[in-house]
Structures are given as C-alpha cells and as structure tokens.
Design an enzyme around this catalytic site. Sequence first.
Site, short mmCIF file in Angstrom:
data_model
loop_
_atom_site.label_atom_id
_atom_site.label_comp_id
_atom_site.label_asym_id
_atom_site.label_seq_id
_atom_site.Cartn_x
_atom_site.Cartn_y
_atom_site.Cartn_z
N ARG A 2 40.52 50.95 32.57
CA ARG A 2 40.70 49.70 33.32
C ARG A 2 39.35 49.28 33.87
NH1 ARG A 2 45.89 49.52 37.19
NH2 ARG A 2 44.46 48.11 38.24
N LYS A 9 52.55 53.32 42.96
CA LYS A 9 53.63 52.35 42.76
C LYS A 9 54.14 52.37 41.32
CE LYS A 9 51.33 48.67 44.22
NZ LYS A 9 50.00 49.18 44.63
N ARG A 27 41.68 58.58 37.95
CA ARG A 27 42.33 57.70 36.97
C ARG A 27 41.29 57.01 36.09
NH1 ARG A 27 46.26 53.06 39.22
NH2 ARG A 27 44.40 51.81 39.42
N ARG A 54 38.69 45.83 45.43
CA ARG A 54 40.16 45.89 45.46
C ARG A 54 40.67 46.52 46.76
NH1 ARG A 54 40.89 49.02 40.48
NH2 ARG A 54 43.02 49.45 41.10
N ARG A 71 51.29 40.11 47.74
CA ARG A 71 50.04 40.66 48.26
C ARG A 71 49.45 39.78 49.36
NH1 ARG A 71 48.91 43.70 43.29
NH2 ARG A 71 47.01 44.93 43.47
P1 ADP Z 1 46.39 48.01 41.74
O1 ADP Z 1 45.77 49.13 41.00
O2 ADP Z 1 45.54 47.39 42.78
O3 ADP Z 1 47.78 48.33 42.21
P2 ADP Z 1 47.53 45.96 40.02
O4 ADP Z 1 47.73 46.52 38.68
O5 ADP Z 1 48.72 45.73 40.87
O6 ADP Z 1 46.43 46.83 40.73
O7 ADP Z 1 46.73 44.54 39.91
C1 ADP Z 1 45.52 44.44 39.22
C2 ADP Z 1 44.82 43.12 39.57
O8 ADP Z 1 45.70 42.02 39.23
C3 ADP Z 1 44.52 42.91 41.05
O9 ADP Z 1 43.31 43.52 41.44
C4 ADP Z 1 44.46 41.38 41.13
O10 ADP Z 1 43.26 40.86 40.59
C5 ADP Z 1 45.58 40.97 40.18
N1 ADP Z 1 46.87 40.86 40.91
C6 ADP Z 1 47.98 41.61 40.67
N2 ADP Z 1 48.99 41.23 41.49
C7 ADP Z 1 48.51 40.23 42.26
C8 ADP Z 1 49.04 39.43 43.30
N3 ADP Z 1 50.30 39.59 43.73
N4 ADP Z 1 48.25 38.49 43.88
C9 ADP Z 1 47.00 38.30 43.46
N5 ADP Z 1 46.41 39.03 42.50
C10 ADP Z 1 47.15 39.98 41.89
#
Ligand code: ADP
Length: 188
Positions: free
Chosen positions: A134, A14, A128, A145, A89
Amino acid sequence: MLNLVLFGPPGAGKGTQSEKLIARYGFVHISTGDLFRWHTANNTELGLRVKEIMNSGELVPDSITIDMLNEELKKNPDAKGFLFDGFPRTVAQAEALDKFMAEKGTAIHKVVALDVSEQEIRDRIAKRKLTSNRADDEDDKLNKRINEYFTKTVHVLPFYEKQGRLQTVNGIGEIDVIYGNLCAAIDS
Ligand code: ADP
C-alpha cells in the site's frame, strides 16, 4: 435490521474484525477505503480524482466520499444490515449517514470503537508495510494518516457518545478476544 459502525484509527484491526463480524451477523460490509482502492485500481473517473489524495494520506473530501457511499447504499436495497468500516471519518459524514439511514426508515444503532494507542498503531503499520504494497503505508504518508485521524476523525466519537450510541472496546490483545468483546458490545 442492525446497522453498525466499526470505528478506530488506521491499523486498529477494523478489516480483520469486519470479516469475522460479517460471517456472524450477515452484514453488508461497506469499507470506503476498499471502495476507493477499487476505483483507483480500475482507473475509474472517481479513482483518478482521488488517487493523489489517497496516496498522500489525506482524507478524500466529504462530498466525494458521501456521494460514493450513497451509491453503495443504493446498490444494496435488500441488506439485512450494514457494517460501515472507515466511514464516517468526519462529523459531516456522520450526519450524512444518519440522514441516509433515516431515509431508509432505519438508523445507525451502534458505533463500536476499537481503542488502540498511537504507538501500537505505528508498530502494526510498520509491520504491515512489509507485505501490504500500500503506497499509503510509507512513513511520511502514514504520519499524515495518523494526523488526519487525531485532528479530524476523533471528533466523530463525541458526536456519537452524546447520543449514547458509542461503545469502546480494547483493541489490543488476541484477535479472538477482541472479537469476543466486540460481539458482546454488539449484542448488549
Ligand atoms: P486505514 O488504513 O486508515 O484504515 P482505509 O483503508 O480506511 O485506511 O482508507 C485509505 C484511504 O482512503 C484514507 O487514507 C483516505 O485517503 C481514503 N478514505 C477512506 N475512507 C474515507 C472517508 N470516510 N473519508 C475520507 N477519506 C477516506
């Protein structure tokens, strides 16, 4: 105005595709993951509240996430269009987003989902992890996750599908081929 949700599991690409789509369509990019990371890196009040939750790999509660998103929308009153990345989400988040868009006199026009198998996701994130720094790319947190995605986030797909707003694009292959398919889905 064109507003889009880019949807997909962790590691679906994404972030990479968002950058390319923004360059082409001029979207304001709203990534809730990036926003949360900014808050935790800067030790804001919100950052301190969500740090532990994020590091564990769990979803941040809807109320916190939805409020943060609304603030971000208010900061961009003149946007030509939004690209939402990592949001919604949950179905509650999807409903809140529809409400916010309706209040602005617009809508989420399309949801483009990157389709990537669970095995591919695990392989990519393992790679990654070597460079990302991270905390949530560690194995147990990664499992959490992926689990959060397959138990909570997938329910967002039928929500949009029922309304005819969902388009799925194969997320495995060359980055530029996937990008081309995303553009075709958006322009169709
Ligand atoms: P990913 O690698 O899963 O795409 P993101 O960078 O989008 O991770 O998000 C990292 C973390 O931020 C998630 O694991 C969650 O804890 C939190 N997070 C991000 N977006 C949301 C959301 N829309 N609702 C709830 N938690 C979120």
